[in-house]
Design a protein around this motif. Structure first.
Motif, PDB file in Angstrom:
ATOM      1  N   GLU A  77       0.649  -0.953  -0.349  1.00 34.01           N
ATOM      2  CA  GLU A  77      -0.182   0.562   0.008  1.00 34.01           C
ATOM      3  C   GLU A  77       1.159   1.244  -0.158  1.00 34.01           C
ATOM      4  O   GLU A  77       0.676   2.962  -1.169  1.00 34.01           O
ATOM      5  CB  GLU A  77      -1.091  -0.152   1.622  1.00 34.01           C
ATOM      6  CG  GLU A  77      -2.353  -1.134   1.022  1.00 34.01           C
ATOM      7  CD  GLU A  77      -2.042  -2.076   1.630  1.00 34.01           C
ATOM      8  OE1 GLU A  77      -1.142  -2.577   2.453  1.00 34.01           O
ATOM      9  OE2 GLU A  77      -2.663  -2.771   0.795  1.00 34.01           O
ATOM     10  N   ARG A  80       1.929   1.660  -3.612  1.00 35.38           N
ATOM     11  CA  ARG A  80       1.097   2.056  -4.515  1.00 35.38           C
ATOM     12  C   ARG A  80       0.915   3.425  -4.242  1.00 35.38           C
ATOM     13  O   ARG A  80       0.254   4.140  -5.428  1.00 35.38           O
ATOM     14  CB  ARG A  80      -0.005   1.525  -3.888  1.00 35.38           C
ATOM     15  CG  ARG A  80      -0.243   0.199  -4.897  1.00 35.38           C
ATOM     16  CD  ARG A  80      -1.377  -0.904  -4.331  1.00 35.38           C
ATOM     17  NE  ARG A  80      -1.099  -2.273  -5.186  1.00 35.38           N
ATOM     18  CZ  ARG A  80      -2.005  -3.165  -4.945  1.00 35.38           C
ATOM     19  NH1 ARG A  80      -3.065  -3.429  -4.327  1.00 35.38           N
ATOM     20  NH2 ARG A  80      -1.915  -4.554  -5.404  1.00 35.38           N
ATOM     21  N   PHE A  87      -7.049   5.812 -14.988  1.00 34.09           N
ATOM     22  CA  PHE A  87      -7.653   4.219 -15.560  1.00 34.09           C
ATOM     23  C   PHE A  87      -7.983   4.568 -17.089  1.00 34.09           C
ATOM     24  O   PHE A  87      -8.402   6.222 -16.918  1.00 34.09           O
ATOM     25  CB  PHE A  87      -8.581   3.035 -14.801  1.00 34.09           C
ATOM     26  CG  PHE A  87      -7.419   3.359 -14.213  1.00 34.09           C
ATOM     27  CD1 PHE A  87      -7.153   1.535 -13.809  1.00 34.09           C
ATOM     28  CD2 PHE A  87      -7.410   3.576 -12.748  1.00 34.09           C
ATOM     29  CE1 PHE A  87      -6.638   0.795 -12.371  1.00 34.09           C
ATOM     30  CE2 PHE A  87      -7.357   3.413 -11.354  1.00 34.09           C
ATOM     31  CZ  PHE A  87      -6.269   2.105 -11.462  1.00 34.09           C
ATOM     32  N   HIS A  95     -20.609   6.873  -6.056  1.00 33.45           N
ATOM     33  CA  HIS A  95     -21.397   6.814  -4.516  1.00 33.45           C
ATOM     34  C   HIS A  95     -20.122   8.509  -4.213  1.00 33.45           C
ATOM     35  O   HIS A  95     -21.350   8.835  -3.240  1.00 33.45           O
ATOM     36  CB  HIS A  95     -21.410   5.837  -3.639  1.00 33.45           C
ATOM     37  CG  HIS A  95     -20.159   5.430  -2.694  1.00 33.45           C
ATOM     38  ND1 HIS A  95     -19.226   4.762  -4.425  1.00 33.45           N
ATOM     39  CD2 HIS A  95     -19.231   5.627  -1.686  1.00 33.45           C
ATOM     40  CE1 HIS A  95     -18.129   4.801  -3.035  1.00 33.45           C
ATOM     41  NE2 HIS A  95     -18.221   5.128  -2.118  1.00 33.45           N
TER      42      HIS A  95
ATOM     43  N   ALA B 324      -8.892   1.007  -8.248  1.00 33.63           N
ATOM     44  CA  ALA B 324      -8.705   2.529  -8.538  1.00 33.63           C
ATOM     45  C   ALA B 324      -8.327   2.168  -6.915  1.00 33.63           C
ATOM     46  O   ALA B 324      -7.374   3.395  -6.382  1.00 33.63           O
ATOM     47  CB  ALA B 324     -10.215   2.948  -8.910  1.00 33.63           C
ATOM     48  N   ALA B 325      -9.571   2.090  -6.156  1.00 31.26           N
ATOM     49  CA  ALA B 325      -8.894   1.708  -4.776  1.00 31.26           C
ATOM     50  C   ALA B 325      -7.243   1.245  -4.438  1.00 31.26           C
ATOM     51  O   ALA B 325      -7.052   1.987  -3.594  1.00 31.26           O
ATOM     52  CB  ALA B 325      -9.791   0.944  -4.092  1.00 31.26           C
ATOM     53  N   LYS B 326      -7.223   0.414  -4.963  1.00 30.50           N
ATOM     54  CA  LYS B 326      -5.481   0.101  -4.246  1.00 30.50           C
ATOM     55  C   LYS B 326      -5.058   0.753  -5.717  1.00 30.50           C
ATOM     56  O   LYS B 326      -3.655   0.602  -4.610  1.00 30.50           O
ATOM     57  CB  LYS B 326      -5.631  -1.657  -5.372  1.00 30.50           C
ATOM     58  CG  LYS B 326      -6.077  -2.498  -4.540  1.00 30.50           C
ATOM     59  CD  LYS B 326      -6.045  -4.114  -5.544  1.00 30.50           C
ATOM     60  CE  LYS B 326      -7.227  -4.964  -5.630  1.00 30.50           C
ATOM     61  NZ  LYS B 326      -6.899  -6.380  -6.094  1.00 30.50           N
ATOM     62  N   SER B 327      -4.632   1.287  -6.391  1.00 28.12           N
ATOM     63  CA  SER B 327      -3.946   2.251  -6.527  1.00 28.12           C
ATOM     64  C   SER B 327      -3.913   3.462  -5.520  1.00 28.12           C
ATOM     65  O   SER B 327      -2.900   4.005  -6.031  1.00 28.12           O
ATOM     66  CB  SER B 327      -4.019   2.241  -8.080  1.00 28.12           C
ATOM     67  OG  SER B 327      -5.054   3.625  -8.533  1.00 28.12           O
ATOM     68  N   LEU B 328      -4.829   3.588  -5.248  1.00 23.25           N
ATOM     69  CA  LEU B 328      -3.983   4.265  -4.449  1.00 23.25           C
ATOM     70  C   LEU B 328      -4.123   5.052  -2.981  1.00 23.25           C
ATOM     71  O   LEU B 328      -3.946   5.328  -2.321  1.00 23.25           O
ATOM     72  CB  LEU B 328      -5.986   5.616  -4.025  1.00 23.25           C
ATOM     73  CG  LEU B 328      -6.424   6.559  -5.208  1.00 23.25           C
ATOM     74  CD1 LEU B 328      -7.287   6.310  -5.499  1.00 23.25           C
ATOM     75  CD2 LEU B 328      -5.675   7.711  -5.837  1.00 23.25           C
ATOM     76  N   GLY B 329      -3.493   3.344  -2.486  1.00 28.61           N
ATOM     77  CA  GLY B 329      -2.992   3.053  -1.953  1.00 28.61           C
ATOM     78  C   GLY B 329      -3.336   2.461  -0.821  1.00 28.61           C
ATOM     79  O   GLY B 329      -3.522   1.987   0.682  1.00 28.61           O
ATOM     80  N   MET B 330      -5.174   2.137  -0.723  1.00 26.68           N
ATOM     81  CA  MET B 330      -6.584   1.261  -0.184  1.00 26.68           C
ATOM     82  C   MET B 330      -5.408  -0.096   0.825  1.00 26.68           C
ATOM     83  O   MET B 330      -5.382  -0.734  -0.671  1.00 26.68           O
ATOM     84  CB  MET B 330      -7.234   1.999  -0.232  1.00 26.68           C
ATOM     85  CG  MET B 330      -7.362   3.177  -0.257  1.00 26.68           C
ATOM     86  SD  MET B 330      -9.479   3.785  -0.740  1.00 26.68           S
ATOM     87  CE  MET B 330      -9.910   5.194  -1.267  1.00 26.68           C
ATOM     88  N   GLY B 331      -5.538  -0.287   1.518  1.00 25.52           N
ATOM     89  CA  GLY B 331      -5.900  -1.545   1.933  1.00 25.52           C
ATOM     90  C   GLY B 331      -7.286  -2.487   1.741  1.00 25.52           C
ATOM     91  O   GLY B 331      -8.091  -1.279   1.416  1.00 25.52           O
ATOM     92  N   TYR B 332      -7.023  -3.933   1.837  1.00 23.54           N
ATOM     93  CA  TYR B 332      -7.928  -4.525   1.866  1.00 23.54           C
ATOM     94  C   TYR B 332      -9.278  -3.898   2.330  1.00 23.54           C
ATOM     95  O   TYR B 332     -10.260  -3.383   2.337  1.00 23.54           O
ATOM     96  CB  TYR B 332      -7.504  -5.681   2.326  1.00 23.54           C
ATOM     97  CG  TYR B 332      -9.189  -6.749   2.112  1.00 23.54           C
ATOM     98  CD1 TYR B 332      -9.347  -7.292   1.358  1.00 23.54           C
ATOM     99  CD2 TYR B 332      -9.868  -6.905   3.359  1.00 23.54           C
ATOM    100  CE1 TYR B 332     -10.914  -8.347   1.024  1.00 23.54           C
ATOM    101  CE2 TYR B 332     -11.151  -7.791   3.068  1.00 23.54           C
ATOM    102  CZ  TYR B 332     -11.844  -8.416   2.114  1.00 23.54           C
ATOM    103  OH  TYR B 332     -12.106  -8.621   2.110  1.00 23.54           O
ATOM    104  N   LYS B 334      -9.942  -1.239   4.234  1.00 24.87           N
ATOM    105  CA  LYS B 334     -10.258   0.507   3.889  1.00 24.87           C
ATOM    106  C   LYS B 334     -11.015   0.810   2.682  1.00 24.87           C
ATOM    107  O   LYS B 334     -12.009   1.422   2.093  1.00 24.87           O
ATOM    108  CB  LYS B 334      -8.866   1.567   3.482  1.00 24.87           C
ATOM    109  CG  LYS B 334      -8.789   2.277   4.409  1.00 24.87           C
ATOM    110  CD  LYS B 334      -7.363   2.879   4.827  1.00 24.87           C
ATOM    111  CE  LYS B 334      -6.334   2.884   6.047  1.00 24.87           C
ATOM    112  NZ  LYS B 334      -5.493   3.316   5.971  1.00 24.87           N
ATOM    113  N   PHE B 338     -15.349   1.894   2.564  1.00 20.33           N
ATOM    114  CA  PHE B 338     -15.181   3.339   2.323  1.00 20.33           C
ATOM    115  C   PHE B 338     -15.673   3.541   0.210  1.00 20.33           C
ATOM    116  O   PHE B 338     -16.389   4.670  -0.297  1.00 20.33           O
ATOM    117  CB  PHE B 338     -13.951   4.295   1.645  1.00 20.33           C
ATOM    118  CG  PHE B 338     -13.454   4.380   3.247  1.00 20.33           C
ATOM    119  CD1 PHE B 338     -14.720   5.104   4.035  1.00 20.33           C
ATOM    120  CD2 PHE B 338     -12.095   3.941   3.681  1.00 20.33           C
ATOM    121  CE1 PHE B 338     -13.888   5.169   5.516  1.00 20.33           C
ATOM    122  CE2 PHE B 338     -11.846   4.133   4.848  1.00 20.33           C
ATOM    123  CZ  PHE B 338     -13.191   5.270   5.539  1.00 20.33           C
ATOM    124  N   VAL B 339     -14.733   2.262  -0.380  1.00 18.92           N
ATOM    125  CA  VAL B 339     -15.683   2.160  -1.829  1.00 18.92           C
ATOM    126  C   VAL B 339     -16.163   1.080  -2.185  1.00 18.92           C
ATOM    127  O   VAL B 339     -17.571   1.485  -2.967  1.00 18.92           O
ATOM    128  CB  VAL B 339     -13.927   2.094  -2.664  1.00 18.92           C
ATOM    129  CG1 VAL B 339     -14.310   2.038  -4.196  1.00 18.92           C
ATOM    130  CG2 VAL B 339     -12.661   3.137  -2.079  1.00 18.92           C
TER     131      VAL B 339
END
Lengths: 244, 424
Positions: A77, A80, A87, A95, B324-332, B334, B338-339
């Motif tokens: 993380e 990243r 993309f 949402h 997208a969520a992963k690429s922003l550095g969010m862990g599982y 989060k 949130f997403v």
């Protein structure tokens, strides 16, 4: 020149029996802008998705900013968070409002205070000229606006490297320019960028080097001017003659 | 040859046909109306089967005579388009009208005009043919509170009113408190609810006499069982849904095993097990109340269904959202919180509502372990020697109750769907 920020050594990847990446060697130095092009199915997207480990490679070495990516990498993380990505399909969070899209990761991943995160987000949205859309939801924006919002969202994490996976391929022709303009000004600001695209005009304008891929291999890598003026490989020549 | 068909109107003679046609339809409906409301039957002189079908035949001829495309009369056009576009549909329309006319008067008669509600004994109902609502009136407290002692009914009422009050606290949360709203409803509220029910309804302390759960019953028990069932099966289902999609094989297989097991067994056996088998495995000095065991069984059972509904929502999300969520550095976690989950849960509101309605309507099954919620009490009242023969009234009463509860839930889920609608 400074140290390489991305190093790929002998990277191989398979999807089942199908080999998508074959012995990829690629080094990217800080502030370098690289355009990756090639026919569809040549492994371009997979290549850059490996850099932030959205895809896992099976053989070889990928080192991003001094950290090697492998199954043992604990803080994937953290890596990243330093590598932004845009993309083809924008992938905004439908949402959340545009502003919340931009502040979500800074607040929860980087623990930035909310107010500060919002200020930064507004600054980034202003950079891509959609600050007035901040309160809207992604579904209410045009494709070009959505892609610029996605770019702003990635930049809000203040990444060291930006990856672009065909950022203009899903856009109507008249919207391509606004996204490319935003990318050009980002390049001029000195960001390290790897861009998978078919926009050769963009490549000529900002890229330091162009990488041509075919069938999972890097066929040719050259300085931008050389690449377009005298391509060496037959396959590259054919591709360029078709696309230009 | 085509001109010979006298039933087929043309635009030239349509006015005449319209008058005769509507006249015939009116006559046919009026005939059934008279038969049903006043017991007058004009066609009795005709032979049996013809007598029975005469209104239908007359009505069909009438509909046939007004069937003309673009007649110029907007009302007739509308009728022709929607109910009279061919003979079969015209026939169906008539049959439905006739059935409504034939069924409604006796039903109304039975339920209202000839019904009794006066008096307090069975004798009050002896004189009438209609429904005996006296029965419901006399047993009302039992249907609501079960065998709970009459003097303590205020305790149940107070508990429920307090709980409703606490439920509205979420609406009052403003500003900084607002971010705790999920926490409040997911964790704090169930705990409050348990404490209130434990001290107020169960009693045993603060000078309140202890009432054992065997005495609880009626609608209040329905509410208690459904309430805890709904509140806990949802988070459990969510965790199972995530577990089933986990990349870790152990978690995935445990989730799959759990879901497939609980979906494969009937609720009634689960309840039975929870009450009869489960205590055998406990050490002899340990004691878990029967009601708690039953509620736990319902939660575990329904969670498997909720899990599958939520998994459907998770699978409907495009992969790009994860990327997208992963690429922003969010862990599982989060990423999920949130997403993914906010979007997935929104998608499955109808499915969740479905499961929840089923849960509420499954609560009567707890009778197998000797707990009597409203339908159970009904069963008891029905077989009471003083009140034999009023099962119908009881079941209608229960149906209305359940329908009202379920309809309210369904409406609320529609409201939520609208509230959280987002464009993609």
């Amino acid at each position: 020149m400074s140290e390489s920020i991305i190093q790929m050594k002998e990277v191989n990847k398979w999807f089942g029996d199908f080999q998508v990446l074959k012995d990829i060697n690629l080094e990217v130095k800080e502030k370098q802008k690289i355009v990756v092009c090639g026919p569809s199915g040549s492994g371009k997207s997979t290549l850059i998705r490996c850099i932030n480990r959205l895809e896992e490679h099976q053989k070889g070495q990928i080192i991003v900013d001094g950290n090697e990516l492998s199954e043992k990498t604990k803080d994937i993380e953290k890596i990243r968070a330093e590598v932004g990505m845009v993309f083809q399909q924008f992938n905004l969070f439908p949402h959340l409002s545009i502003l919340d899209n931009c502040t979500l990761a800074p607040i929860w991943v980087k623990k930035t205070p909310k107010k500060q995160a919002e200020e930064l987000a507004m600054k980034q949205l202003e950079q891509v000229q959609i600050a007035d859309q901040a309160a809207k939801f992604p579904g209410q924006l045009s494709g070009g606006q959505q892609q610029r919002a996605a770019l702003a969202r990635a930049l809000c994490m203040e990444p060291k490297i930006m990856l672009f996976d065909e950022p203009t391929s899903a856009l109507d022709p008249e919207m391509i320019k606004e996204v490319l303009d935003a990318m050009v000004s980002l390049a001029k600001a000195g960001m390290t960028m790897i861009v998978v695209t078919h926009e050769m005009g963009f490549a000529k304008e900002v890229a330091d080097e162009v990488v041509f891929m075919d069938e999972g291999m890097i066929v040719e890598r050259a300085k931008t001017t050389d690449f377009f003026a005298n391509p060496k490989n037959e396959r590259t020549k054919l591709f360029l003659s078709q696309i230009l | 040859m085509a001109n010979i068909n006298i039933l087929k109107p043309t635009s030239a003679n349509f006015q005449t046909y319209l008058y005769i046609g509507t006249g015939l339809i009116f006559v046919s409906i009026f005939d059934v109306f008279l038969r049903s409301f006043f017991n007058i039957n004009f066609s009795t002189s005709l032979p049996g089967i013809l007598n029975f079908f005469l209104p239908l035949i007359i009505g069909l001829i009438g509909f046939q005579m007004i069937r003309l495309e673009y007649s110029g009369n907007s009302i007739v056009d509308k009728i022709n388009q929607s109910v009279n576009n061919n003979t079969f549909n015209a026939g169906l329309t008539l049959v439905i009208i006739f059935l409504t006319l034939l069924v409604i008067p006796p039903a109304l008669n039975w339920m209202i005009f000839e019904a009794t509600i006066s008096g307090n004994t069975k004798e009050a109902c002896a004189a009438t043919e209609g429904a005996c609502w006296t029965y419901i009136k006399v047993w009302f407290r039992r249907f609501m509170y079960g065998m709970y002692p009459n003097d303590f009914h205020w305790r149940i009422n107070t508990a429920f009113i307090t709980l409703i009050g606490f439920a509205f606290v979420g609406y009052l949360m403003r500003g900084k408190l607002k971010s705790y709203i999920t926490f409040y409803y997911a964790i704090f509220y169930p705990i409050i609810a348990f404490i209130i029910i434990n001290f107020l309804i169960s009693g045993g302390s603060f000078g309140l006499e202890w009432v054992e759960t065997n005495a609880w019953g009626g609608l209040s028990l329905t509410f208690i069982v459904s309430f805890f069932g709904l509140i806990f099966c949802f988070p459990l289902g969510m965790i199972l849904a995530l577990g089933r999609r986990s990349e870790l094989p152990i978690i995935r297989y445990i989730s799959i095993g759990y879901i497939e097991f609980w979906r494969g067994v009937p609720l009634i056996t689960v309840l039975f097990m929870s009450s009869v088998m489960f205590p055998m495995f406990l050490p002899s000095d340990a004691f878990v109340d029967k009601l708690i065991r039953v509620i736990a069984a319902i939660i575990l059972f329904e969670a498997a269904y909720v899990a599958e509904v939520i998994r459907g929502g998770l699978q409907a999300l495009p992969r790009g959202q994860y990327d997208a969520a992963k690429s922003l550095g969010m862990g599982y976690w989060k990423m999920q919180i949130f997403v993914i989950l906010p979007q997935a849960l929104k998608l499955v509101i109808p499915g969740i509502a479905n499961t929840f309605l089923a849960l509420v309507k499954d609560t009567p099954l707890i009778f197998v372990v000797g707990l009597s919620e409203v339908v159970g009490m009904l069963q008891m009242a029905k077989t009471n020697p003083k009140w034999l023969g009023y099962a119908m009234e009881g079941y209608i009463f229960a149906s209305i109750l359940f329908w009202a509860i379920c309809y309210a839930m369904s409406k609320y889920s529609q409201y939520l769907e609208l509230k959280y609608k987002t464009e993609r």
